[in-house]
Design a protein around this motif. Sequence first.
Motif, PDB file in Angstrom:
ATOM      1  N   GLY A   1       0.889  -1.341   0.041  1.00  0.00           N
ATOM      2  CA  GLY A   1      -0.033  -0.061  -0.035  1.00  0.00           C
ATOM      3  C   GLY A   1       0.876   1.133  -0.028  1.00  0.00           C
ATOM      4  O   GLY A   1       2.097   1.149   0.372  1.00  0.00           O
ATOM      5  N   ILE A   2       0.184   2.334  -0.353  1.00  0.00           N
ATOM      6  CA  ILE A   2       1.017   3.700  -0.199  1.00  0.00           C
ATOM      7  C   ILE A   2       1.782   3.923   1.138  1.00  0.00           C
ATOM      8  O   ILE A   2       2.943   4.135   0.991  1.00  0.00           O
ATOM      9  CB  ILE A   2       0.264   4.731  -0.556  1.00  0.00           C
TER      10      ILE A   2
ATOM     11  N   TYR B   1       3.796   0.153  -4.856  1.00  0.00           N
ATOM     12  CA  TYR B   1       2.497   0.440  -4.765  1.00  0.00           C
ATOM     13  C   TYR B   1       1.984   0.504  -6.187  1.00  0.00           C
ATOM     14  O   TYR B   1       2.570   1.309  -6.910  1.00  0.00           O
ATOM     15  CB  TYR B   1       2.436   1.877  -3.884  1.00  0.00           C
TER      16      TYR B   1
ATOM     17  N   LYS C   1      -3.757   4.013  -6.963  1.00  0.00           N
ATOM     18  CA  LYS C   1      -5.225   3.841  -6.455  1.00  0.00           C
ATOM     19  C   LYS C   1      -6.351   3.519  -7.386  1.00  0.00           C
ATOM     20  O   LYS C   1      -6.209   3.883  -8.910  1.00  0.00           O
ATOM     21  CB  LYS C   1      -5.544   5.328  -5.910  1.00  0.00           C
TER      22      LYS C   1
ATOM     23  N   THR D   1     -12.061   1.928  -5.823  1.00  0.00           N
ATOM     24  CA  THR D   1     -12.052   1.221  -4.525  1.00  0.00           C
ATOM     25  C   THR D   1     -10.858   0.502  -4.078  1.00  0.00           C
ATOM     26  O   THR D   1     -10.546  -0.237  -4.654  1.00  0.00           O
ATOM     27  CB  THR D   1     -13.575   0.590  -4.488  1.00  0.00           C
ATOM     28  N   GLY D   2     -10.346   1.004  -3.223  1.00  0.00           N
ATOM     29  CA  GLY D   2      -8.956   0.405  -2.899  1.00  0.00           C
ATOM     30  C   GLY D   2      -7.956   0.858  -3.656  1.00  0.00           C
ATOM     31  O   GLY D   2      -8.040   1.712  -4.577  1.00  0.00           O
ATOM     32  N   ASP D   3      -6.800  -0.210  -3.847  1.00  0.00           N
ATOM     33  CA  ASP D   3      -5.602   0.111  -4.552  1.00  0.00           C
ATOM     34  C   ASP D   3      -5.904  -0.994  -5.868  1.00  0.00           C
ATOM     35  O   ASP D   3      -6.603  -1.887  -5.873  1.00  0.00           O
ATOM     36  CB  ASP D   3      -4.424  -0.345  -3.866  1.00  0.00           C
TER      37      ASP D   3
END
Length: 182
Positions: free
Chosen positions: A34-35, A78, A81, A84-86
């Motif tokens: 994730g970020i 990462y 985006k 919805t979500g990554d």
Amino acid sequence: MIKKENPQFTKKGWEPIYRVYKEARILIVGQAPGIKTQERNEVFLDQSGDRLRAWMGVDADFFYNSKKIAVLPMDFYYPGKAKTGDLPPRKGFADRWHPLLLKEMPNLELIILVGNYAVQHYLSPQRNLTETVRAFETYLPEYFPLVHPSPLNRRWEAKNPWFETEVLPKLKASVIKAIKED
């Protein structure tokens, strides 16, 4: 090697996120970072990591400093985006890099697959993630499929109480067995 192949990420100052050790006994294969993970440049240094370590029965010091636990996300950066979500990990990334890095870890005893991307890539089960996790013993002793330890999955855990009573004790036992075999 990986850094030169990904100039779009290195321009941002990002390092590839993974941990590989010759001494590793356990490999955790997860989704793309994730970020927050990308910005911290460290795997599972968040609430998901706290939960995963609790599920495994190891503390943060052992997880980060023993070199017995390696981590290979399905993508080392990462991905961005989505609505919805990554975004999902890039296609073909794990196919290209995982085999090369797995060769660097000859002592692996257990591969913990965290989340649907890892489970699908390594097991290609003919069932959904919940059914695959419930049938975890089918994949032992090499693989241990899990849902993602995100706090967002607490609702899933409440609907599936067998996870805590049947799966987690066996996960802890499998982890202990893998790290004790020397």
